[in-house]
Motif scaffolding. Structure first.
Motif, PDB file in Angstrom:
ATOM      1  N   THR A 234     -72.789 -72.563 -48.516  1.00 16.95           N
ATOM      2  CA  THR A 234     -74.036 -73.221 -48.878  1.00 16.95           C
ATOM      3  C   THR A 234     -74.712 -72.456 -50.009  1.00 16.95           C
ATOM      4  OG1 THR A 234     -74.386 -74.065 -46.639  1.00 16.95           O
ATOM      5  CG2 THR A 234     -76.299 -73.979 -48.083  1.00 16.95           C
ATOM      6  N   LEU A 235     -75.053 -73.170 -51.081  1.00 15.30           N
ATOM      7  CA  LEU A 235     -75.777 -72.600 -52.205  1.00 15.30           C
ATOM      8  C   LEU A 235     -77.184 -73.180 -52.235  1.00 15.30           C
ATOM      9  CD1 LEU A 235     -76.057 -71.110 -54.963  1.00 15.30           C
ATOM     10  CD2 LEU A 235     -75.124 -73.183 -56.030  1.00 15.30           C
ATOM     11  N   TYR A 236     -78.186 -72.307 -52.173  1.00 16.65           N
ATOM     12  CA  TYR A 236     -79.580 -72.736 -52.294  1.00 16.65           C
ATOM     13  C   TYR A 236     -80.122 -72.215 -53.608  1.00 16.65           C
ATOM     14  CZ  TYR A 236     -84.545 -73.438 -51.364  1.00 16.65           C
ATOM     15  OH  TYR A 236     -85.854 -73.824 -51.451  1.00 16.65           O
ATOM     16  N   PHE A 237     -80.677 -73.113 -54.411  1.00 15.26           N
ATOM     17  CA  PHE A 237     -81.123 -72.752 -55.754  1.00 15.26           C
ATOM     18  C   PHE A 237     -82.577 -73.149 -55.936  1.00 15.26           C
ATOM     19  CE2 PHE A 237     -81.737 -73.771 -60.276  1.00 15.26           C
ATOM     20  CZ  PHE A 237     -81.347 -72.582 -60.849  1.00 15.26           C
ATOM     21  N   GLN A 238     -83.412 -72.184 -56.358  1.00 16.15           N
ATOM     22  CA  GLN A 238     -84.819 -72.461 -56.644  1.00 16.15           C
ATOM     23  C   GLN A 238     -85.185 -71.810 -57.967  1.00 16.15           C
ATOM     24  OE1 GLN A 238     -87.529 -71.498 -53.511  1.00 16.15           O
ATOM     25  NE2 GLN A 238     -89.248 -72.537 -54.480  1.00 16.15           N
ATOM     26  N   THR A 239     -85.750 -72.600 -58.857  1.00 16.34           N
ATOM     27  CA  THR A 239     -86.012 -72.132 -60.210  1.00 16.34           C
ATOM     28  C   THR A 239     -87.430 -71.614 -60.368  1.00 16.34           C
ATOM     29  OG1 THR A 239     -85.991 -72.776 -62.531  1.00 16.34           O
ATOM     30  CG2 THR A 239     -86.760 -74.411 -60.976  1.00 16.34           C
ATOM     31  N   GLY A 240     -87.639 -70.890 -61.470  1.00 15.47           N
ATOM     32  CA  GLY A 240     -88.970 -70.439 -61.849  1.00 15.47           C
ATOM     33  C   GLY A 240     -89.360 -71.057 -63.182  1.00 15.47           C
ATOM     34  N   LEU A 241     -90.153 -70.352 -63.967  1.00 15.91           N
ATOM     35  CA  LEU A 241     -90.575 -70.863 -65.265  1.00 15.91           C
ATOM     36  C   LEU A 241     -89.451 -70.709 -66.284  1.00 15.91           C
ATOM     37  CD1 LEU A 241     -94.218 -69.443 -65.498  1.00 15.91           C
ATOM     38  CD2 LEU A 241     -93.507 -71.772 -64.907  1.00 15.91           C
ATOM     39  N   LEU A 242     -89.436 -71.604 -67.263  1.00 19.22           N
ATOM     40  CA  LEU A 242     -88.446 -71.555 -68.342  1.00 19.22           C
ATOM     41  C   LEU A 242     -89.080 -70.825 -69.526  1.00 19.22           C
ATOM     42  CD1 LEU A 242     -87.109 -75.208 -68.123  1.00 19.22           C
ATOM     43  CD2 LEU A 242     -86.028 -73.144 -67.257  1.00 19.22           C
ATOM     44  N   TYR A 243     -88.751 -69.554 -69.686  1.00 17.25           N
ATOM     45  CA  TYR A 243     -89.383 -68.746 -70.721  1.00 17.25           C
ATOM     46  C   TYR A 243     -88.714 -68.892 -72.078  1.00 17.25           C
ATOM     47  CZ  TYR A 243     -92.321 -66.409 -67.278  1.00 17.25           C
ATOM     48  OH  TYR A 243     -93.251 -66.153 -66.313  1.00 17.25           O
ATOM     49  N   GLY A 244     -87.417 -69.121 -72.103  1.00 18.40           N
ATOM     50  CA  GLY A 244     -86.722 -69.246 -73.382  1.00 18.40           C
ATOM     51  C   GLY A 244     -86.547 -67.896 -74.049  1.00 18.40           C
ATOM     52  N   GLY A 245     -86.669 -67.873 -75.385  1.00 23.04           N
ATOM     53  CA  GLY A 245     -86.487 -66.638 -76.138  1.00 23.04           C
ATOM     54  C   GLY A 245     -85.023 -66.429 -76.498  1.00 23.04           C
ATOM     55  N   ALA A 246     -84.644 -65.182 -76.719  1.00 24.52           N
ATOM     56  CA  ALA A 246     -83.293 -64.844 -77.161  1.00 24.52           C
ATOM     57  C   ALA A 246     -82.346 -64.755 -75.967  1.00 24.52           C
ATOM     58  CB  ALA A 246     -83.297 -63.520 -77.919  1.00 24.52           C
ATOM     59  N   VAL A 247     -81.210 -65.429 -76.086  1.00 23.68           N
ATOM     60  CA  VAL A 247     -80.191 -65.422 -75.035  1.00 23.68           C
ATOM     61  C   VAL A 247     -78.840 -65.148 -75.675  1.00 23.68           C
ATOM     62  CG1 VAL A 247     -79.027 -66.757 -73.250  1.00 23.68           C
ATOM     63  CG2 VAL A 247     -81.471 -67.059 -73.613  1.00 23.68           C
ATOM     64  N   GLU A 248     -78.080 -64.223 -75.093  1.00 21.86           N
ATOM     65  CA  GLU A 248     -76.741 -63.917 -75.587  1.00 21.86           C
ATOM     66  C   GLU A 248     -75.753 -64.074 -74.450  1.00 21.86           C
ATOM     67  OE1 GLU A 248     -74.414 -60.075 -77.469  1.00 21.86           O
ATOM     68  OE2 GLU A 248     -76.475 -60.474 -78.078  1.00 21.86           O
ATOM     69  N   HIS A 249     -74.653 -64.787 -74.714  1.00 22.88           N
ATOM     70  CA  HIS A 249     -73.698 -65.076 -73.644  1.00 22.88           C
ATOM     71  C   HIS A 249     -72.281 -65.075 -74.196  1.00 22.88           C
ATOM     72  CE1 HIS A 249     -72.194 -66.726 -69.893  1.00 22.88           C
ATOM     73  NE2 HIS A 249     -71.556 -67.671 -70.555  1.00 22.88           N
ATOM     74  N   ASP A 250     -71.372 -64.419 -73.478  1.00 24.21           N
ATOM     75  CA  ASP A 250     -69.953 -64.441 -73.821  1.00 24.21           C
ATOM     76  C   ASP A 250     -69.314 -65.638 -73.127  1.00 24.21           C
ATOM     77  OD1 ASP A 250     -69.780 -62.182 -75.474  1.00 24.21           O
ATOM     78  OD2 ASP A 250     -69.791 -60.861 -73.735  1.00 24.21           O
ATOM     79  N   CYS A 251     -68.904 -66.617 -73.915  1.00 21.38           N
ATOM     80  CA  CYS A 251     -68.354 -67.855 -73.370  1.00 21.38           C
ATOM     81  C   CYS A 251     -66.909 -67.642 -72.925  1.00 21.38           C
ATOM     82  CB  CYS A 251     -68.403 -68.973 -74.409  1.00 21.38           C
ATOM     83  SG  CYS A 251     -70.070 -69.326 -74.991  1.00 21.38           S
ATOM     84  N   SER A 252     -66.566 -68.227 -71.806  1.00 21.42           N
ATOM     85  CA  SER A 252     -65.176 -68.192 -71.350  1.00 21.42           C
ATOM     86  C   SER A 252     -64.314 -69.003 -72.309  1.00 21.42           C
ATOM     87  CB  SER A 252     -65.076 -68.778 -69.937  1.00 21.42           C
ATOM     88  OG  SER A 252     -63.726 -68.988 -69.580  1.00 21.42           O
TER      89      SER A 252
END
Length: 223
Positions: free
Chosen positions: A43-61
């Motif tokens: 079971t996965l329970y997901f609850q979000t907060g505020l969306l701040y944005g800004g700079a995001v860096e991610h290594d894509c598969s």
């Protein structure tokens, strides 16, 4: 005000469920009955907060093309407090066809990661991606299959007015996404299948119509 939890069985289109949960602020609960390493169900329970944005860096598969990541980011970017600046690292190929009616259709493909799967030559990758693009052109419509869900989401969140878009044949994936839009936003699309004489080119077409919710970015008003 607390939001009611949206529950699902199975892990199909998990990425879209997380995006819709984040965008609406509604917590989501996803349960799968698959036996994984002796565990009976997860079971996965997901609850979000505020969306701040800004700079995001991610290594894509390397197992996914770049649009897989961009789609989720573009769906959430308009509702972030700060402009989103993303740096994505990965390798693949994107092809775009500019149609005579002014629309652009695209296709994407990524190579197999080193040591995983059968190696593919750049020439073969290009040929396969070109075939995907030809398939998109045959399907027709104003939006390629890669970006269907994003277009439908923007129509749902748009101005409180009627929005219409012409699409190619709806996949099971897109139909499932429409059900999710109804679950999270209570938005129902009108789907009209066009007769062959109305559009004699390519595959079957459908005209999608909905009334937007008039959503606004409240996060930008927060200090």
């Amino acid at each position: 005000m607390a939001h009611s939890c949206v529950s699902y069985e199975g892990y199909n289109i998990l990425r879209h469920r997380l995006v819709l949960s984040t965008g609406t602020g509604k917590p989501g609960k996803i349960r799968t009955n698959d036996d994984i390493r002796g565990l009976r169900g997860t079971t996965l329970y997901f609850q979000t907060g505020l969306l701040y944005g800004g700079a995001v860096e991610h290594d894509c598969s390397l197992q996914r093309f770049i649009g897989y990541y961009l789609e989720a980011m573009l769906a959430l970017a308009p509702f972030m407090k700060n402009p989103l600046k993303a740096v994505l690292r990965g390798f693949g190929l994107s092809l775009i066809a500019e149609m005579t009616n002014g629309t652009n259709l695209s296709a994407e493909m990524a190579s197999n990661p080193p040591g995983q799967g059968t190696p593919i030559l750049p020439e073969e990758l290009g040929k396969n991606c070109a075939n995907l693009l030809l398939e998109e052109i045959y399907r027709g419509g104003c939006v390629d299959s890669i970006n269907l869900s994003l277009a439908l989401l923007y129509m749902t969140l748009g101005q409180q007015d009627v929005s219409k878009v012409l699409l190619g044949p709806l996949s099971l994936y897109t139909i499932e996404f429409l059900r999710h839009l109804r679950s999270f936003f209570q938005t129902v699309f009108k789907i009209e299948a066009l007769k062959p004489e109305e559009d004699g080119k390519g595959g079957e077409k459908v005209l999608m119509t909905c009334v937007g919710l008039g959503s606004t970015n409240l996060s930008k008003t927060l200090k």
